[in-house]
Scaffold this motif. Structure first.
Motif, PDB file in Angstrom:
ATOM      1  N   LEU A  26       4.838 -55.592  33.477  1.00 16.37           N
ATOM      2  CA  LEU A  26       6.242 -56.054  34.046  1.00 16.37           C
ATOM      3  C   LEU A  26       6.659 -57.308  33.018  1.00 16.37           C
ATOM      4  N   GLY A  27       5.673 -58.080  32.511  1.00 10.05           N
ATOM      5  CA  GLY A  27       5.925 -59.011  31.586  1.00 10.05           C
ATOM      6  C   GLY A  27       6.152 -58.687  30.432  1.00 10.05           C
ATOM      7  N   LYS A  28       5.754 -57.600  29.845  1.00  6.33           N
ATOM      8  CA  LYS A  28       5.945 -56.954  28.809  1.00  6.33           C
ATOM      9  C   LYS A  28       7.332 -56.285  28.681  1.00  6.33           C
ATOM     10  N   ARG A  29       7.726 -55.687  29.828  1.00  6.29           N
ATOM     11  CA  ARG A  29       8.890 -55.005  30.135  1.00  6.29           C
ATOM     12  C   ARG A  29      10.053 -56.045  29.693  1.00  6.29           C
ATOM     13  N   LYS A  30       9.999 -57.299  30.359  1.00  7.55           N
ATOM     14  CA  LYS A  30      11.096 -58.179  30.052  1.00  7.55           C
ATOM     15  C   LYS A  30      11.526 -58.638  28.649  1.00  7.55           C
ATOM     16  N   LYS A  31      10.491 -58.308  27.811  1.00  8.61           N
ATOM     17  CA  LYS A  31      10.751 -58.620  26.251  1.00  8.61           C
ATOM     18  C   LYS A  31      11.470 -57.568  25.654  1.00  8.61           C
ATOM     19  N   LEU A  32      11.877 -56.078  26.308  1.00 11.03           N
ATOM     20  CA  LEU A  32      12.257 -55.217  25.570  1.00 11.03           C
ATOM     21  C   LEU A  32      13.768 -54.658  26.032  1.00 11.03           C
ATOM     22  N   GLN A  33      14.520 -54.288  25.154  1.00 11.07           N
ATOM     23  CA  GLN A  33      15.665 -53.529  25.291  1.00 11.07           C
ATOM     24  C   GLN A  33      15.460 -52.230  25.686  1.00 11.07           C
ATOM     25  N   LYS A  34      16.254 -51.695  26.574  1.00  6.84           N
ATOM     26  CA  LYS A  34      15.632 -50.467  27.209  1.00  6.84           C
ATOM     27  C   LYS A  34      16.497 -49.490  26.625  1.00  6.84           C
ATOM     28  N   LYS A  35      16.010 -48.297  26.106  1.00  5.32           N
ATOM     29  CA  LYS A  35      16.796 -47.084  25.708  1.00  5.32           C
ATOM     30  C   LYS A  35      17.207 -46.185  27.000  1.00  5.32           C
ATOM     31  N   GLN A  36      18.499 -46.238  27.340  1.00  2.80           N
ATOM     32  CA  GLN A  36      18.963 -45.588  28.343  1.00  2.80           C
ATOM     33  C   GLN A  36      18.792 -44.302  28.556  1.00  2.80           C
ATOM     34  N   HIS A  37      18.851 -43.457  27.444  1.00  6.59           N
ATOM     35  CA  HIS A  37      18.823 -42.176  27.589  1.00  6.59           C
ATOM     36  C   HIS A  37      17.457 -41.521  26.781  1.00  6.59           C
ATOM     37  N   TYR A  38      16.492 -41.784  27.712  1.00  8.00           N
ATOM     38  CA  TYR A  38      15.060 -41.571  27.041  1.00  8.00           C
ATOM     39  C   TYR A  38      14.523 -39.840  27.263  1.00  8.00           C
ATOM     40  N   ASN A  39      15.129 -39.339  28.498  1.00  9.79           N
ATOM     41  CA  ASN A  39      14.752 -38.083  28.776  1.00  9.79           C
ATOM     42  C   ASN A  39      15.684 -36.740  28.188  1.00  9.79           C
ATOM     43  N   LYS A  40      14.915 -35.776  27.814  1.00  9.87           N
ATOM     44  CA  LYS A  40      15.595 -34.643  27.579  1.00  9.87           C
ATOM     45  C   LYS A  40      15.968 -33.651  28.421  1.00  9.87           C
ATOM     46  N   HIS A  41      15.100 -33.595  29.400  1.00 10.39           N
ATOM     47  CA  HIS A  41      15.015 -32.848  30.532  1.00 10.39           C
ATOM     48  C   HIS A  41      14.749 -33.337  31.730  1.00 10.39           C
ATOM     49  N   THR A  42      15.183 -33.097  32.893  1.00  7.15           N
ATOM     50  CA  THR A  42      14.998 -33.641  34.064  1.00  7.15           C
ATOM     51  C   THR A  42      13.634 -33.783  34.808  1.00  7.15           C
ATOM     52  N   SER A  43      13.164 -32.476  34.977  1.00  7.53           N
ATOM     53  CA  SER A  43      11.510 -32.492  35.390  1.00  7.53           C
ATOM     54  C   SER A  43      10.984 -31.256  34.874  1.00  7.53           C
ATOM     55  N   ILE A  44       9.928 -31.622  34.120  1.00  5.07           N
ATOM     56  CA  ILE A  44       9.387 -30.463  33.588  1.00  5.07           C
ATOM     57  C   ILE A  44       8.364 -29.883  34.314  1.00  5.07           C
ATOM     58  N   VAL A  45       8.094 -30.783  35.307  1.00  4.87           N
ATOM     59  CA  VAL A  45       6.880 -30.276  36.341  1.00  4.87           C
ATOM     60  C   VAL A  45       7.710 -29.018  36.959  1.00  4.87           C
ATOM     61  N   TRP A  46       8.653 -29.221  37.710  1.00  4.26           N
ATOM     62  CA  TRP A  46       9.504 -28.465  38.467  1.00  4.26           C
ATOM     63  C   TRP A  46       9.785 -27.228  37.592  1.00  4.26           C
ATOM     64  N   GLN A  47      10.095 -27.382  36.328  1.00  5.78           N
ATOM     65  CA  GLN A  47      10.460 -26.001  35.569  1.00  5.78           C
ATOM     66  C   GLN A  47       9.455 -25.196  35.187  1.00  5.78           C
ATOM     67  N   TYR A  48       8.313 -25.807  34.822  1.00  8.50           N
ATOM     68  CA  TYR A  48       7.176 -25.225  34.547  1.00  8.50           C
ATOM     69  C   TYR A  48       6.255 -24.703  35.796  1.00  8.50           C
ATOM     70  N   PHE A  49       5.926 -25.349  36.933  1.00  8.12           N
ATOM     71  CA  PHE A  49       5.116 -25.078  37.738  1.00  8.12           C
ATOM     72  C   PHE A  49       6.011 -24.072  38.840  1.00  8.12           C
ATOM     73  N   ILE A  50       7.200 -24.158  39.145  1.00  5.74           N
ATOM     74  CA  ILE A  50       7.825 -23.714  40.054  1.00  5.74           C
ATOM     75  C   ILE A  50       8.772 -22.640  39.512  1.00  5.74           C
ATOM     76  N   LEU A  51       9.450 -22.779  38.480  1.00 11.64           N
ATOM     77  CA  LEU A  51      10.242 -21.943  37.747  1.00 11.64           C
ATOM     78  C   LEU A  51       9.766 -21.161  36.590  1.00 11.64           C
ATOM     79  N   LYS A  52       8.327 -21.386  36.293  1.00  9.30           N
ATOM     80  CA  LYS A  52       7.506 -20.611  35.368  1.00  9.30           C
ATOM     81  C   LYS A  52       8.358 -20.615  34.111  1.00  9.30           C
ATOM     82  N   ARG A  53       8.769 -21.680  33.680  1.00  6.95           N
ATOM     83  CA  ARG A  53       9.490 -21.919  32.245  1.00  6.95           C
ATOM     84  C   ARG A  53       8.344 -22.114  31.409  1.00  6.95           C
ATOM     85  N   LYS A  54       7.537 -21.530  30.751  1.00  4.60           N
ATOM     86  CA  LYS A  54       6.524 -22.153  29.840  1.00  4.60           C
ATOM     87  C   LYS A  54       6.833 -22.498  28.120  1.00  4.60           C
TER      88      LYS A  54
END
Length: 332
Positions: A298-326
């Motif tokens: 948390l202390g390290k976090r305070k020193k960083l600017q945050k990249k707001q859009h870091y993720n390309k997809h919402t949940s690969i866990v859902w897509q891979y294990f539930i929707l079977k997108r491999k």
């Protein structure tokens, strides 16, 4: 540009015997070559001194893992571009020129990864980086050409030059000024996923990370820790959580943290059903270490600017294990 290829070694003489000749054959005209040795107890150093005297040897005082090993070594090397290269990577002819060309043309590009293929199955992408890395909303890493353990055949689908979120530590090029500007690798990670944090921090201050698909290397993988090793499970789960604490923007922070704790618990139960309890215990150990390091990060976090859009997809866990997108192309 002056380029330095830096190979991190720990008791890896057999790997050096196999992979160092090609590095010298295909790189010596464009780069200096350095061996950063993490206090090996085998005869690695003597072997290199005897057979490859052109290689500069840096003897680190201890085995501080990937992060400290490179930080210590790179503090002594003067170059414009560093190539952090695993000792189990086979390079190919003309692998450097396409990468250096992008650096010359694009000043805001700070980090580059080439195409990573599997040395054991040369037409298939390799787990560690494949065609360039991304994160989903929950901080799970995946690659073009690799989603969880599913690896795609290389059919030229990623023969491009494109922006990615993270570059593989198996073969990572970085501008030296950027490496030192952002403080190098975080030594609290020891090994695994510290390159994701490095790329995240570089983007936080406005630099780009790129994949260059017309440069190809082959990665053996698992030479230090095999994927079935519970220590690898421990480091991956712990360090992924530390990445979330350190880097995820405030608007997602609590949601992602609590979601990850639940999802990691489900992963631990899954390992039990698969009769792999050592990996369940590795996740428990990872969480204990995560809690111990929470306020430090948390202390390290305070020193960083945050990249707001870091993720390309919402949940690969859902897509891979539930929707079977491999495949990467199937992700929505």
């Amino acid at each position: 540009m002056k380029t330095a290829i830096v190979i991190l070694n720990w008791n890896g003489q057999k790997l050096l015997e196999e992979f160092l000749p090609a590095i010298l054959n295909f790189s010596a005209d464009l780069a200096t070559i350095h061996l950063a040795d993490n206090a090996s107890t085998d005869s690695s150093i003597q072997y290199v001194r005897t057979y490859y005297p052109a290689v500069n040897i840096i003897e680190n005082k201890s085995n501080g893992g990937y992060a400290k090993g490179y930080n210590d070594a790179l503090a002594t090397i003067e170059a414009d571009i560093y190539c952090l290269l695993n000792s189990d990577v086979e390079v190919t002819e003309n692998w450097l020129a396409p990468v250096l060309s992008v650096f010359e043309k694009e000043q805001q590009t700070a980090i580059i990864q080439p195409k990573l293929l599997d040395l054991k199955d040369r037409n298939r992408f390799e787990y560690a980086g494949a065609g360039g890395g991304f994160l989903d909303l929950y901080g799970y890493p995946y690659c073009r050409g690799r989603v969880f353990n599913d690896l795609e055949i290389d059919e030229g689908q990623f023969n491009d030059v494109t922006e990615i979120f993270w570059a593989s530590g198996a073969c990572l090029f970085i501008r030296s000024k950027v490496y030192h500007e952002i403080g190098g690798l975080d030594e609290d990670y020891f090994a695994h996923q510290e390159e994701i944090d490095l790329c995240w921090r570089a983007q936080n201050v406005g630099y780009k990370v790129k994949y260059v698909g017309n440069s190809t290397v082959f990665h053996l993988g698992g030479a230090t820790l095999h994927e079935t090793n519970p220590q690898k499970t421990y480091l991956n789960f712990r360090n992924s959580l530390l990445n979330v604490v350190k880097n995820v923007p405030a608007k997602w922070f609590l949601f992602v943290i609590f979601s990850r704790l639940i999802l990691d618990g489900i992963a631990g139960i899954k390992f039990l059903f698969e009769l792999r309890p050592v990996h369940t215990f590795a996740i428990l150990k990872a969480h204990i270490s995560f809690y111990k390091n929470f306020y430090k990060f948390l202390g390290k976090r305070k020193k960083l600017q945050k990249k707001q859009h870091y993720n390309k997809h919402t949940s690969i866990v859902w897509q891979y294990f539930i929707l079977k997108r491999k495949k990467f192309s199937a992700l929505k």
